[in-house]
Design a protein around this motif. Structure first.
Motif, PDB file in Angstrom:
ATOM      1  N   ARG A  32      57.128  13.931 142.688  1.00  0.00           N
ATOM      2  CA  ARG A  32      56.365  14.160 141.453  1.00  0.00           C
ATOM      3  C   ARG A  32      56.507  15.604 140.965  1.00  0.00           C
ATOM      4  O   ARG A  32      55.538  16.265 140.634  1.00  0.00           O
ATOM      5  CB  ARG A  32      54.908  13.781 141.658  1.00  0.00           C
ATOM      6  N   TRP A  33      57.761  16.055 140.924  1.00  0.00           N
ATOM      7  CA  TRP A  33      58.053  17.422 140.485  1.00  0.00           C
ATOM      8  C   TRP A  33      57.829  17.519 138.977  1.00  0.00           C
ATOM      9  O   TRP A  33      58.281  16.671 138.217  1.00  0.00           O
ATOM     10  CB  TRP A  33      59.497  17.782 140.838  1.00  0.00           C
ATOM     11  N   ARG A  34      57.126  18.547 138.545  1.00  0.00           N
ATOM     12  CA  ARG A  34      56.799  18.692 137.130  1.00  0.00           C
ATOM     13  C   ARG A  34      57.495  19.905 136.528  1.00  0.00           C
ATOM     14  O   ARG A  34      57.351  21.018 137.016  1.00  0.00           O
ATOM     15  CB  ARG A  34      55.291  18.819 136.948  1.00  0.00           C
ATOM     16  N   GLY A  35      58.254  19.629 135.468  1.00  0.00           N
ATOM     17  CA  GLY A  35      58.883  20.680 134.685  1.00  0.00           C
ATOM     18  C   GLY A  35      58.240  20.727 133.313  1.00  0.00           C
ATOM     19  O   GLY A  35      57.289  19.989 133.034  1.00  0.00           O
ATOM     20  N   ARG A  36      58.778  21.550 132.437  1.00  0.00           N
ATOM     21  CA  ARG A  36      58.205  21.667 131.082  1.00  0.00           C
ATOM     22  C   ARG A  36      58.272  20.356 130.315  1.00  0.00           C
ATOM     23  O   ARG A  36      57.396  20.052 129.520  1.00  0.00           O
ATOM     24  CB  ARG A  36      58.934  22.752 130.300  1.00  0.00           C
ATOM     25  N   ALA A  37      59.315  19.573 130.542  1.00  0.00           N
ATOM     26  CA  ALA A  37      59.510  18.332 129.779  1.00  0.00           C
ATOM     27  C   ALA A  37      58.773  17.133 130.375  1.00  0.00           C
ATOM     28  O   ALA A  37      58.614  16.117 129.720  1.00  0.00           O
ATOM     29  CB  ALA A  37      61.004  18.012 129.667  1.00  0.00           C
ATOM     30  N   GLY A  38      58.339  17.248 131.616  1.00  0.00           N
ATOM     31  CA  GLY A  38      57.658  16.127 132.241  1.00  0.00           C
ATOM     32  C   GLY A  38      57.921  16.059 133.730  1.00  0.00           C
ATOM     33  O   GLY A  38      58.423  17.008 134.330  1.00  0.00           O
ATOM     34  N   ARG A  71      63.882   7.623 125.325  1.00  0.00           N
ATOM     35  CA  ARG A  71      62.995   8.789 125.303  1.00  0.00           C
ATOM     36  C   ARG A  71      62.718   9.287 126.731  1.00  0.00           C
ATOM     37  O   ARG A  71      62.753  10.488 126.993  1.00  0.00           O
ATOM     38  CB  ARG A  71      61.697   8.415 124.592  1.00  0.00           C
ATOM     39  N   GLN A  72      62.454   8.359 127.650  1.00  0.00           N
ATOM     40  CA  GLN A  72      62.227   8.742 129.042  1.00  0.00           C
ATOM     41  C   GLN A  72      63.485   9.328 129.668  1.00  0.00           C
ATOM     42  O   GLN A  72      63.407  10.256 130.477  1.00  0.00           O
ATOM     43  CB  GLN A  72      61.758   7.548 129.863  1.00  0.00           C
ATOM     44  N   GLN A  73      64.642   8.787 129.318  1.00  0.00           N
ATOM     45  CA  GLN A  73      65.885   9.324 129.855  1.00  0.00           C
ATOM     46  C   GLN A  73      66.068  10.780 129.414  1.00  0.00           C
ATOM     47  O   GLN A  73      66.454  11.637 130.220  1.00  0.00           O
ATOM     48  CB  GLN A  73      67.072   8.480 129.395  1.00  0.00           C
ATOM     49  N   LYS A  74      65.784  11.060 128.162  1.00  0.00           N
ATOM     50  CA  LYS A  74      65.903  12.430 127.659  1.00  0.00           C
ATOM     51  C   LYS A  74      64.924  13.355 128.360  1.00  0.00           C
ATOM     52  O   LYS A  74      65.258  14.491 128.701  1.00  0.00           O
ATOM     53  CB  LYS A  74      65.676  12.456 126.144  1.00  0.00           C
ATOM     54  N   ARG A  75      63.709  12.876 128.603  1.00  0.00           N
ATOM     55  CA  ARG A  75      62.710  13.662 129.317  1.00  0.00           C
ATOM     56  C   ARG A  75      63.179  13.958 130.741  1.00  0.00           C
ATOM     57  O   ARG A  75      63.072  15.072 131.235  1.00  0.00           O
ATOM     58  CB  ARG A  75      61.373  12.920 129.347  1.00  0.00           C
ATOM     59  N   LEU A  76      63.737  12.943 131.396  1.00  0.00           N
ATOM     60  CA  LEU A  76      64.232  13.101 132.764  1.00  0.00           C
ATOM     61  C   LEU A  76      65.358  14.127 132.824  1.00  0.00           C
ATOM     62  O   LEU A  76      65.376  14.995 133.704  1.00  0.00           O
ATOM     63  CB  LEU A  76      64.700  11.746 133.291  1.00  0.00           C
ATOM     64  N   ILE A  77      66.267  14.064 131.890  1.00  0.00           N
ATOM     65  CA  ILE A  77      67.377  15.016 131.841  1.00  0.00           C
ATOM     66  C   ILE A  77      66.869  16.437 131.605  1.00  0.00           C
ATOM     67  O   ILE A  77      67.308  17.387 132.262  1.00  0.00           O
ATOM     68  CB  ILE A  77      68.406  14.596 130.772  1.00  0.00           C
ATOM     69  N   ALA A  78      65.922  16.594 130.684  1.00  0.00           N
ATOM     70  CA  ALA A  78      65.365  17.927 130.405  1.00  0.00           C
ATOM     71  C   ALA A  78      64.624  18.481 131.626  1.00  0.00           C
ATOM     72  O   ALA A  78      64.758  19.665 131.960  1.00  0.00           O
ATOM     73  CB  ALA A  78      64.434  17.865 129.195  1.00  0.00           C
ATOM     74  N   SER A  79      63.873  17.639 132.303  1.00  0.00           N
ATOM     75  CA  SER A  79      63.155  18.081 133.508  1.00  0.00           C
ATOM     76  C   SER A  79      64.132  18.449 134.617  1.00  0.00           C
ATOM     77  O   SER A  79      63.939  19.433 135.335  1.00  0.00           O
ATOM     78  CB  SER A  79      62.197  16.990 133.994  1.00  0.00           C
ATOM     79  N   ALA A  80      65.192  17.661 134.768  1.00  0.00           N
ATOM     80  CA  ALA A  80      66.215  17.966 135.773  1.00  0.00           C
ATOM     81  C   ALA A  80      66.869  19.316 135.476  1.00  0.00           C
ATOM     82  O   ALA A  80      67.133  20.100 136.394  1.00  0.00           O
ATOM     83  CB  ALA A  80      67.260  16.855 135.815  1.00  0.00           C
ATOM     84  N   ASP A  82      65.440  21.852 134.080  1.00  0.00           N
ATOM     85  CA  ASP A  82      64.476  22.854 134.544  1.00  0.00           C
ATOM     86  C   ASP A  82      64.588  23.041 136.051  1.00  0.00           C
ATOM     87  O   ASP A  82      64.610  24.163 136.554  1.00  0.00           O
ATOM     88  CB  ASP A  82      63.031  22.424 134.219  1.00  0.00           C
ATOM     89  N   PHE A  83      64.641  21.933 136.788  1.00  0.00           N
ATOM     90  CA  PHE A  83      64.723  21.999 138.245  1.00  0.00           C
ATOM     91  C   PHE A  83      65.985  22.728 138.679  1.00  0.00           C
ATOM     92  O   PHE A  83      65.959  23.552 139.596  1.00  0.00           O
ATOM     93  CB  PHE A  83      64.683  20.597 138.857  1.00  0.00           C
ATOM     94  N   SER A  86      66.453  26.481 139.492  1.00  0.00           N
ATOM     95  CA  SER A  86      66.031  27.056 140.769  1.00  0.00           C
ATOM     96  C   SER A  86      67.073  26.857 141.873  1.00  0.00           C
ATOM     97  O   SER A  86      66.863  27.302 143.004  1.00  0.00           O
ATOM     98  CB  SER A  86      64.708  26.421 141.215  1.00  0.00           C
ATOM     99  N   GLN A  87      68.174  26.211 141.552  1.00  0.00           N
ATOM    100  CA  GLN A  87      69.201  25.903 142.546  1.00  0.00           C
ATOM    101  C   GLN A  87      70.336  26.931 142.485  1.00  0.00           C
ATOM    102  O   GLN A  87      70.661  27.442 141.412  1.00  0.00           O
ATOM    103  CB  GLN A  87      69.764  24.503 142.310  1.00  0.00           C
ATOM    104  N   PRO A  88      70.950  27.224 143.638  1.00  0.00           N
ATOM    105  CA  PRO A  88      72.010  28.246 143.674  1.00  0.00           C
ATOM    106  C   PRO A  88      73.154  27.987 142.687  1.00  0.00           C
ATOM    107  O   PRO A  88      73.651  28.924 142.075  1.00  0.00           O
ATOM    108  CB  PRO A  88      72.512  28.191 145.121  1.00  0.00           C
ATOM    109  N   LYS A  89      73.566  26.746 142.532  1.00  0.00           N
ATOM    110  CA  LYS A  89      74.675  26.426 141.625  1.00  0.00           C
ATOM    111  C   LYS A  89      74.199  26.061 140.223  1.00  0.00           C
ATOM    112  O   LYS A  89      75.020  25.757 139.349  1.00  0.00           O
ATOM    113  CB  LYS A  89      75.509  25.279 142.189  1.00  0.00           C
ATOM    114  N   GLY A  90      72.887  26.041 140.014  1.00  0.00           N
ATOM    115  CA  GLY A  90      72.345  25.732 138.691  1.00  0.00           C
ATOM    116  C   GLY A  90      72.840  24.394 138.178  1.00  0.00           C
ATOM    117  O   GLY A  90      72.906  23.409 138.916  1.00  0.00           O
TER     118      GLY A  90
END
Length: 117
Positions: A32-38, A71-80, A82-83, A86-90
Protein backbone atom coordinates in the motif's frame (compact mmCIF):
# COMPACT_ATOMS: atom_id res chain seq x y z
CA UNK A 1 -21.93 -4.65 -0.05
CA UNK A 2 -20.85 -2.26 2.68
CA UNK A 3 -17.65 -0.27 2.44
CA UNK A 4 -16.16 -2.13 5.38
CA UNK A 5 -16.87 -5.54 3.84
CA UNK A 6 -15.33 -4.43 0.54
CA UNK A 7 -12.29 -3.05 2.36
CA UNK A 8 -11.78 -6.30 4.27
CA UNK A 9 -12.15 -8.39 1.10
CA UNK A 10 -9.58 -6.17 -0.56
CA UNK A 11 -7.13 -6.63 2.34
CA UNK A 12 -7.66 -10.39 2.21
CA UNK A 13 -7.04 -10.40 -1.54
CA UNK A 14 -3.85 -8.38 -1.11
CA UNK A 15 -2.59 -10.84 1.52
CA UNK A 16 -3.30 -13.77 -0.83
CA UNK A 17 -1.40 -12.08 -3.64
CA UNK A 18 1.53 -11.26 -1.37
CA UNK A 19 1.71 -14.94 -0.38
CA UNK A 20 1.61 -15.95 -4.05
CA UNK A 21 4.63 -13.75 -4.87
CA UNK A 22 6.53 -14.84 -1.74
CA UNK A 23 6.08 -18.51 -2.73
CA UNK A 24 7.65 -17.61 -6.10
CA UNK A 25 10.66 -16.22 -4.25
CA UNK A 26 9.86 -12.52 -4.50
CA UNK A 27 10.74 -10.07 -1.76
CA UNK A 28 8.08 -7.62 -0.64
CA UNK A 29 9.37 -4.07 -0.98
CA UNK A 30 6.20 -2.21 0.06
CA UNK A 31 2.53 -2.72 0.78
CA UNK A 32 0.00 0.00 0.00
CA UNK A 33 2.75 2.41 -1.02
CA UNK A 34 1.40 5.93 -1.50
CA UNK A 35 2.79 8.43 -3.97
CA UNK A 36 1.45 11.79 -5.12
CA UNK A 37 -0.78 10.15 -7.75
CA UNK A 38 -2.19 7.43 -5.51
CA UNK A 39 -1.57 4.07 -3.97
CA UNK A 40 0.18 0.96 -5.27
CA UNK A 41 -1.21 -2.16 -3.63
CA UNK A 42 2.00 -4.16 -3.62
CA UNK A 43 5.58 -3.65 -4.78
CA UNK A 44 7.84 -6.69 -4.95
CA UNK A 45 11.32 -7.45 -6.22
CA UNK A 46 11.44 -10.63 -8.25
CA UNK A 47 14.62 -11.73 -9.98
CA UNK A 48 16.07 -8.22 -10.16
CA UNK A 49 12.81 -6.76 -11.44
CA UNK A 50 10.65 -4.28 -9.53
CA UNK A 51 7.04 -5.41 -9.90
CA UNK A 52 4.20 -2.97 -9.29
CA UNK A 53 1.08 -5.01 -8.51
CA UNK A 54 -2.50 -3.81 -8.72
CA UNK A 55 -4.76 -6.23 -6.84
CA UNK A 56 -8.38 -6.62 -7.94
CA UNK A 57 -10.82 -8.74 -5.93
CA UNK A 58 -14.22 -9.74 -7.27
CA UNK A 59 -16.61 -12.65 -7.44
CA UNK A 60 -14.85 -14.07 -10.50
CA UNK A 61 -11.35 -13.78 -11.96
CA UNK A 62 -12.78 -12.43 -15.22
CA UNK A 63 -14.69 -9.72 -13.41
CA UNK A 64 -11.66 -8.81 -11.30
CA UNK A 65 -9.44 -8.52 -14.37
CA UNK A 66 -11.91 -6.24 -16.11
CA UNK A 67 -11.91 -3.81 -13.18
CA UNK A 68 -8.66 -2.02 -14.08
CA UNK A 69 -9.60 0.96 -16.21
CA UNK A 70 -7.43 3.39 -18.16
CA UNK A 71 -7.64 6.04 -15.45
CA UNK A 72 -6.35 3.59 -12.83
CA UNK A 73 -3.58 2.46 -15.15
CA UNK A 74 -2.42 6.06 -15.55
CA UNK A 75 -2.52 6.54 -11.77
CA UNK A 76 -0.49 3.36 -11.27
CA UNK A 77 2.13 4.47 -13.78
CA UNK A 78 2.41 7.93 -12.19
CA UNK A 79 2.75 6.43 -8.70
CA UNK A 80 5.39 3.97 -9.95
CA UNK A 81 7.31 6.91 -11.40
CA UNK A 82 7.29 8.53 -7.95
CA UNK A 83 8.54 5.31 -6.36
CA UNK A 84 11.33 4.90 -8.90
CA UNK A 85 12.79 8.27 -7.92
CA UNK A 86 13.96 6.56 -4.71
CA UNK A 87 15.70 3.73 -6.58
CA UNK A 88 19.39 3.78 -7.60
CA UNK A 89 18.62 3.32 -11.32
CA UNK A 90 15.51 5.51 -11.23
CA UNK A 91 13.30 5.12 -14.29
CA UNK A 92 15.95 2.88 -15.86
CA UNK A 93 15.15 0.15 -13.31
CA UNK A 94 14.03 -3.20 -14.66
CA UNK A 95 10.29 -3.17 -13.90
CA UNK A 96 6.86 -4.39 -14.88
CA UNK A 97 3.23 -3.84 -13.96
CA UNK A 98 1.15 -6.86 -12.98
CA UNK A 99 -2.54 -7.19 -12.28
CA UNK A 100 -3.43 -9.78 -9.68
CA UNK A 101 -7.03 -11.00 -9.74
CA UNK A 102 -8.54 -12.72 -6.73
CA UNK A 103 -11.93 -14.42 -6.97
CA UNK A 104 -14.54 -15.07 -4.30
CA UNK A 105 -12.95 -18.43 -3.50
CA UNK A 106 -9.52 -16.89 -2.90
CA UNK A 107 -7.97 -18.13 -6.15
CA UNK A 108 -5.24 -15.86 -7.52
CA UNK A 109 -4.37 -15.25 -11.16
CA UNK A 110 -1.49 -12.98 -12.15
CA UNK A 111 -1.32 -11.20 -15.47
CA UNK A 112 2.27 -10.05 -15.93
CA UNK A 113 2.97 -6.90 -17.94
CA UNK A 114 -0.73 -6.08 -17.84
CA UNK A 115 -0.09 -2.34 -17.91
CA UNK A 116 2.19 -1.02 -20.59
CA UNK A 117 3.78 2.30 -19.61
Amino acid sequence: MSGLVSHLKGLSGEASVEGFYRRRGADVVARRWRGRAGEIDLIVEEGGCIVFVEVKTSRTIKRALSALGLRQQKRLIASASDFLQSQPKGSLSNMRFDVAAVDGQGRVEIVENAVMA
